[in-house]
Design a protein around this motif. Sequence first.
Motif: not given
Length: 320
Positions: A184-187, A262-269, A307-313
């Motif tokens: 859920p954090y990543v989404t 998702s086709g999205r970049k996930i910035p991280y540290e 997860s992405w379909r759920w989060q984006s919808q």
Amino acid sequence: MELLNEGYEIICVDNCYNSSPDVLNRIEKITSKKVKFYHDDILDAAALKRIFSENKVDAVIHFAGLKAVGESVSIPLQYYHNNISGTLVLCQAMKDANVKNIVFSSSATVYGLPKSLPIQENFPLSATNPYGQTKLMIEQILQDLYVSDPGWSISILRYFNPVGAHKSGLIGEAPKGIPNNLMPYVTQVATGKLPQLKIFGNDYPTPDGTGVRDYIHVSDLASGHSAALKRVLSQTGIDVYNLGTGKGNSVLELLHAFEKASGRKIPYEFVPRRSGDIASCYADPTKAKKELHWETTRDLNEMCEDSWRWQSQSSGKTSD
Ligand code: UD1
């Protein structure tokens, strides 16, 4: 939904502390079947008595519990009261109604620091926080209940790391506040709600240095419950099963799979390790395969896509 599709009649009892009753409308939309709903708490013995007297119940699937590790350290009394007392009240109500079939949601957290991998059901058990203690204590309560009356039929399911959402994008996880768990954090980073992921530790003895877990799609988890239900309805006894895929994936592997889905970049540290985390944890699911005739069918890519379909919808909606 799995059970509705298999023809079971379902009664849902939920105090909606961490969920929304609107989920029921979505379940009805997906399955075209009705779920009978009681907005009640399992701590309420009178309510449970009424529910058991109004319905002919064959079995109970007991998911009612608080589940956040960090929160359990801050408010242990609430965790013990809700999870332990709730289970005691529920089991007493079942006993009084002569309903002796139960499937219980436990967790891989009961293995503490596993002595080796993959983890088998007969490994030593321990807990490092009140949440884990409640799972261990409930497992013990159910064992004692079975010893007192072998007419019970009990299946204890130790979940590994549930992620994903229903394929429709209508039902998924919507944690209150900032999520503690990885998916859920990543989404939420992917939607821009959170700026970046903090990866807890890159110096673990794992292939890429980040923590390894056994992520399991919630729909595979659901079919595991259906398999366990069949078993408790067909024979007495008490059994414990790992519900996992048997495969470990690192934080970075999950992150890259999610970026692809998702086709999205996930910035991280990278930040220091989170206290209480272990390096690696994954199941040996052989026992469930042999005795429940169940195994997982969905891989990490599918978990991330769903997860992405759920989060984006679902922006703006709440659910569980
Ligand atoms: C956690 C709980 C566990 C519970 C399970 C399901 C802890 C210590 N354990 O498992 O008892 O049964 O959730 O609710 O909380 N990670 C990051 N950054 C984040 C979040 C997580 O790097 O922001 C890493 C963790 O270090 C870990 C992996 O991702 O390696 C998975 O973490 P998480 O989703 O919280 O699950 P667990 O800690 O395995």
